[in-house]
Design an enzyme around this catalytic site. Structure first.
Site, short mmCIF file in Angstrom:
data_model
loop_
_atom_site.label_atom_id
_atom_site.label_comp_id
_atom_site.label_asym_id
_atom_site.label_seq_id
_atom_site.Cartn_x
_atom_site.Cartn_y
_atom_site.Cartn_z
N TYR A 1 -6.25 -15.41 -4.87
CA TYR A 1 -6.77 -14.12 -4.42
C TYR A 1 -7.74 -14.31 -3.25
O TYR A 1 -7.63 -13.65 -2.22
CB TYR A 1 -7.46 -13.42 -5.59
CG TYR A 1 -7.99 -12.04 -5.29
CD1 TYR A 1 -7.13 -10.95 -5.18
CD2 TYR A 1 -9.36 -11.81 -5.11
CE1 TYR A 1 -7.61 -9.68 -4.91
CE2 TYR A 1 -9.84 -10.55 -4.84
CZ TYR A 1 -8.98 -9.48 -4.74
OH TYR A 1 -9.47 -8.22 -4.47
N LYS B 1 -7.40 -13.05 0.71
CA LYS B 1 -8.32 -12.09 1.34
C LYS B 1 -9.05 -12.71 2.53
O LYS B 1 -9.36 -12.02 3.50
CB LYS B 1 -9.33 -11.57 0.30
CG LYS B 1 -8.68 -10.76 -0.83
CD LYS B 1 -7.99 -9.50 -0.32
CE LYS B 1 -7.54 -8.58 -1.46
NZ LYS B 1 -6.92 -7.34 -0.99
P1 NDP Z 1 -5.51 -1.31 -8.76
O1 NDP Z 1 -4.95 -2.45 -9.55
O2 NDP Z 1 -6.22 -0.21 -9.43
O3 NDP Z 1 -4.37 -0.69 -7.83
C1 NDP Z 1 -3.55 -1.54 -7.08
C2 NDP Z 1 -2.65 -0.72 -6.17
O4 NDP Z 1 -1.81 -1.65 -5.46
C3 NDP Z 1 -1.74 0.21 -6.95
O5 NDP Z 1 -1.54 1.37 -6.20
C4 NDP Z 1 -0.45 -0.61 -7.07
O6 NDP Z 1 0.70 0.19 -7.17
C5 NDP Z 1 -0.46 -1.36 -5.75
N1 NDP Z 1 0.34 -2.57 -5.85
C6 NDP Z 1 0.16 -3.61 -6.72
N2 NDP Z 1 1.12 -4.53 -6.54
C7 NDP Z 1 1.94 -4.06 -5.57
C8 NDP Z 1 3.12 -4.53 -4.97
N3 NDP Z 1 3.71 -5.67 -5.32
N4 NDP Z 1 3.70 -3.78 -3.99
C9 NDP Z 1 3.14 -2.62 -3.62
N5 NDP Z 1 2.03 -2.11 -4.15
C10 NDP Z 1 1.44 -2.82 -5.12
O7 NDP Z 1 -6.44 -2.05 -7.69
P2 NDP Z 1 -7.71 -1.55 -6.85
O8 NDP Z 1 -7.60 -0.11 -6.52
O9 NDP Z 1 -8.91 -2.05 -7.52
O10 NDP Z 1 -7.50 -2.44 -5.52
C11 NDP Z 1 -7.14 -1.89 -4.26
C12 NDP Z 1 -7.47 -2.93 -3.20
O11 NDP Z 1 -8.87 -3.22 -3.24
C13 NDP Z 1 -6.76 -4.27 -3.43
O12 NDP Z 1 -6.33 -4.82 -2.20
C14 NDP Z 1 -7.85 -5.13 -4.03
O13 NDP Z 1 -7.64 -6.51 -3.81
C15 NDP Z 1 -9.08 -4.60 -3.33
N6 NDP Z 1 -10.33 -4.87 -4.02
C16 NDP Z 1 -10.56 -4.41 -5.31
C17 NDP Z 1 -11.74 -4.70 -5.95
C18 NDP Z 1 -12.04 -4.24 -7.33
O14 NDP Z 1 -13.03 -4.74 -7.92
N7 NDP Z 1 -11.28 -3.34 -7.90
C19 NDP Z 1 -12.79 -5.49 -5.29
C20 NDP Z 1 -12.46 -5.91 -3.95
C21 NDP Z 1 -11.28 -5.60 -3.36
P3 NDP Z 1 1.24 0.73 -8.62
O15 NDP Z 1 0.28 1.80 -9.06
O16 NDP Z 1 2.58 1.26 -8.35
O17 NDP Z 1 1.25 -0.46 -9.53
#
Ligand code: NDP
Length: 235
Positions: free
Chosen positions: A148, A152
């Site tokens: 991860y 990033k």
């Molecule tokens: P969630 O797990 O809540 O949501 C992830 C999203 O990404 C969903 O919409 C999911 O779609 C989509 N997704 C996952 N895998 C795929 C794939 N193979 N192809 C297309 N879409 C995909 O995560 P967050 O909202 O927390 O994260 C959003 C971003 O923020 C990410 O890039 C994460 O790394 C980053 N981030 C998050 C943090 C946190 O603490 N939450 C901290 C720092 C960064 P579906 O609903 O269809 O599964």
């Protein structure tokens, strides 16, 4: 670009941070294209007034079909929010190479391909914005986050490399690097109080973030108010 309103693509708009970003952009009057991995997710985006797509960033076939659809029907996207991402909680020694490829493909290669595909039109229009949702883990090494963190970190360098080539065309590329946000991903990594307590102790505010607090910065970086900001990774 029309009266400050844009056609904007948000990947991973079905839940979590991406959902908040997509809803806030829509509230501002933009046309929002959102992606989800399932038909149910796509349908919920349609029900919320967005243009919904089914997309799996871990599948080159899915990406290819999606990009073709964009090129045929939505070549006028002027803002891209590379938000979708996955995490993998494994140590260096226990990280399986297939999982490594999956995280790198989803979090880094796919955002690269989408940006590369949309940029020619932005270059032609001499206007565009790309916001990459990165992470604090891009700079701050945590146990069990090897794939991860590397993905990033790569995203932050991609932000700078695209800035070096595209700023001259008035395209601003920036990264947003949140600390923990209690979405399903945040819950998976930090839901256990034994893990969250030491993490919270290192955060000066003493609390995790809310999706809306990430969306606020993304809204700013998607607006003309940020026209003089490029190549930054904002933590
Ligand atoms: P969630 O797990 O809540 O949501 C992830 C999203 O990404 C969903 O919409 C999911 O779609 C989509 N997704 C996952 N895998 C795929 C794939 N193979 N192809 C297309 N879409 C995909 O995560 P967050 O909202 O927390 O994260 C959003 C971003 O923020 C990410 O890039 C994460 O790394 C980053 N981030 C998050 C943090 C946190 O603490 N939450 C901290 C720092 C960064 P579906 O609903 O269809 O599964």
């Amino acid at each position: 670009m029309n009266n400050g309103l844009h056609k904007i693509l948000v990947t991973g708009a079905s839940r979590g941070i991406g959902h908040e970003i997509a809803l806030d952009l829509k509230k501002q009057g933009h046309i929002v294209l959102g992606t989800a991995t399932s038909d149910t997710g796509k349908d919920s985006l349609l029900n919320e007034g967005m243009v919904g797509f089914k997309l799996d960033l871990n599948s080159s076939d899915s990406i290819e079909a999606f990009l073709k659809d964009l090129n045929d029907n939505h070549s006028d996207i002027s803002i891209l929010i590379n938000n979708a991402g996955v995490t993998l909680l494994d140590s260096v020694l226990s990280t399986d190479i297939e999982d490594w490829y999956k995280v790198l493909a989803t979090n880094l290669s796919a955002p690269f391909m989408i940006a590369k595909n949309l940029a020619p039109k932005m270059i032609e229009q001499r206007s565009g914005k790309i916001v990459n949702i990165s992470s604090l883990a891009s700079e701050y090494a945590l146990e069990n986050h090897i794939a991860y963190s590397v993905s990033k970190s790569g995203l932050n360098m991609m932000t700078k490399a695209m800035t070096a080539e595209w700023t001259r065309y008035n395209i601003q590329v920036n990264s947003v690097c949140p600390t923990v946000v209690m979405t399903s991903m945040g819950e998976l990594a930090w839901g256990d109080p034994e893990k969250s307590a030491p993490m919270l102790a290192k955060i000066p505010l003493g609390r995790f973030g809310q999706p809306t607090e990430i969306a606020d910065l993304v809204l700013f970086l998607s607006s003309n108010a940020s026209d003089f900001i490029c190549g930054q990774s904002i933590f």
